[in-house]
Design an enzyme around this catalytic site. Structure first.
Site, PDB file in Angstrom:
ATOM      1  N   ASN A 134      39.915  19.782  40.137  1.00  0.00           N
ATOM      2  CA  ASN A 134      41.070  20.309  39.412  1.00  0.00           C
ATOM      3  C   ASN A 134      42.041  19.178  39.111  1.00  0.00           C
ATOM      4  O   ASN A 134      42.145  18.211  39.861  1.00  0.00           O
ATOM      5  CB  ASN A 134      41.795  21.376  40.238  1.00  0.00           C
ATOM      6  CG  ASN A 134      42.982  21.953  39.492  1.00  0.00           C
ATOM      7  OD1 ASN A 134      42.811  22.607  38.463  1.00  0.00           O
ATOM      8  ND2 ASN A 134      44.180  21.702  39.976  1.00  0.00           N
ATOM      9  N   GLU A 197      39.839  20.399  32.741  1.00  0.00           N
ATOM     10  CA  GLU A 197      41.033  19.810  32.134  1.00  0.00           C
ATOM     11  C   GLU A 197      40.713  18.565  31.304  1.00  0.00           C
ATOM     12  O   GLU A 197      41.220  18.406  30.190  1.00  0.00           O
ATOM     13  CB  GLU A 197      42.061  19.466  33.217  1.00  0.00           C
ATOM     14  CG  GLU A 197      42.687  20.669  33.890  1.00  0.00           C
ATOM     15  CD  GLU A 197      41.862  21.220  35.040  1.00  0.00           C
ATOM     16  OE1 GLU A 197      42.261  22.249  35.605  1.00  0.00           O
ATOM     17  OE2 GLU A 197      40.816  20.616  35.383  1.00  0.00           O
ATOM     18  N   ASP A 244      64.261  24.301  38.386  1.00  0.00           N
ATOM     19  CA  ASP A 244      63.106  24.714  37.590  1.00  0.00           C
ATOM     20  C   ASP A 244      63.516  24.989  36.149  1.00  0.00           C
ATOM     21  O   ASP A 244      64.631  24.680  35.740  1.00  0.00           O
ATOM     22  CB  ASP A 244      62.422  25.928  38.226  1.00  0.00           C
ATOM     23  CG  ASP A 244      60.913  25.766  38.227  1.00  0.00           C
ATOM     24  OD1 ASP A 244      60.347  25.457  37.154  1.00  0.00           O
ATOM     25  OD2 ASP A 244      60.289  25.937  39.279  1.00  0.00           O
TER      26      ASP A 244
END
Length: 422
Positions: A134, A197, A244
């Protein structure tokens, strides 16, 4: 296109702001990046080069993909993660090898007044366990000269790989990539099948992605800086506060610790920093969801375009443009959009004559085409976003969809006046 090639193109096109004077990594670099908004290259942040806002607008995404801004989502929705990845024996990243690890020598930035510590914000964490790989961006808090705390979100892939390894009493090997081809940065921000990816990045750019093997066996693309290490089995520390996408502070949690065992990098590397809640953060969080919404709406009506709006943090608000054929199309589009992006809070559906990238045009559609008792859809007690400060403690929220399309049998009432060209 390499990372440095992309930066060079920005400079050639007059889109790169360069700051030559010394800049502090504590607040100052972030303050300048916020004011500048566009790509900015600092030549001296504690003696190092730092670039921010690298992919901070759709203009940069357009340049990266080689398509007009209005066609970005159509392009992204058509690309499958089936490009070629090539393993090569060497890399320019290996120009400098540091076995004595000291992360404090990197220009890791402190962005806001209540930040828990300096944060790496553009680090692509590449991991592999039992043949499953990943690559994804995680925020990484500096907690020591050779330690980082990683925010791992369940049930995403890095979290699952670490959980699986920890259950067997094994550490998870990782390599943190800083400063690589922008298509790879984008690809690792999106949701693709596990381990795809780099294949997705190769498909986006139309050429193979080259990877080389780190000393711990992790395969990574050519980059400015690579941090090699492992995620500890049990060690956890307080991670946060951190700002965030909403520009508010996320909660502090116990998160796993990454031990860094070796650093490799280019000579005179250009560190990549993403300003939390800044334009690049918003686009990297939001744009990957737009093709998902585009495809989902396309299953129920004729979709023309989709945007997650900047005012909605590129995450909570969407505008969907359709070619309306029946009176039910807009409401079907609303429900499809909510299903495709479960964090979506409010969605507006508009006709083809509305420019979805112009907030004033969208507001015009709401002002002139919406009848509140007929065109507003409210859905209560449904799963929302953990990033929404107004969400309930159990993760639920209320979602609102607005049908701002013309009434078909009265279309002439909504015709917009045009001044003919000479």
């Amino acid at each position: 296109m390499t990372y440095r090639d992309f930066i060079g193109r920005l400079k050639e096109n007059g889109k790169l702001v360069e700051i030559q004077q010394p800049v502090s990594p504590i607040f100052e670099a972030s303050r300048i990046a916020k004011k500048t908004k566009g790509p900015v290259l600092f030549h001296n942040v504690s003696g190092s080069k730092v670039i921010m806002n690298l992919l901070g607008s759709r203009d940069e995404l357009s340049s990266m993909l080689g398509v007009p801004k209005e066609e970005i989502i159509k392009k992204l929705s058509e690309v499958s993660p089936e490009g070629e990845v090539r393993l090569v024996p060497g890399s320019p990243t290996l120009e400098v090898i540091e076995s004595e690890v000291d992360l404090t020598k990197l220009p890791i930035l402190t962005h806001f007044e209540k930040d828990g510590a300096p944060y790496i914000t553009a680090g692509i964490v590449v991991s592999e366990y039992e043949g499953v790989m990943n690559a994804s961006i995680h925020r990484l808090m500096l907690v020591g000269k050779d330690k980082l705390a990683a925010r791992l979100v369940p049930p995403r892939h890095t979290y699952l790989l670490h959980k699986k390894a920890a259950e067997k009493g094994e550490t998870l090997p990782v390599a943190i990539v800083l400063g690589c081809d922008p298509t790879i940065i984008y690809a690792t921000s999106t949701r693709v099948p596990a381990g795809k990816e780099f294949e997705y990045a190769a498909a986006l750019r139309g050429t193979p992605v080259e990877v080389f093997e780190c000393s711990n066996g992790i395969k990574v693309p050519h980059s400015e800086i690579i941090l090699e290490g492992y995620i500890d089995t049990k060690e956890r520390v307080d991670e946060g506060p951190f700002v965030d996408i909403t520009g508010t502070y996320d909660m502090v949690r116990k998160e796993p610790v990454i031990h860094i065992t070796r650093i490799i990098h280019r000579k005179d590397p250009i560190y990549h920093g993403i300003l939390p809640a800044g334009p690049e953060h918003l686009l990297m969080m939001g744009v990957p969801y737009e093709p998902r919404i585009y495809r989902a709406v396309g299953e129920v009506t004729t979709v023309k375009n989709v945007v997650l709006t900047e005012g909605g943090c590129c995450y909570l608000h969407a505008v969907v443009q359709i070619e309306k054929q029946t009176e039910g199309d807009a409401k079907n589009a609303i429900m499809a959009a909510f299903a495709a992006h479960t964090s979506l809070k409010h969605v507006v559906v508009v006709d083809e004559d509305i420019n979805i990238f112009d907030p004033n045009d969208v507001e015009f559609a709401i002002a002139t085409r919406v009848k509140g008792d007929m065109d507003i859809l409210t859905i209560t007690n449904v799963r929302g976003s953990s990033l929404d400060p107004r969400g309930a403690s159990d993760g639920t929220t209320t979602k609102v969809g607005i049908d701002a399309t013309k009434v078909l049998i009265e279309k002439e009432n909504f015709e917009r006046a045009i001044i003919p060209e000479e």
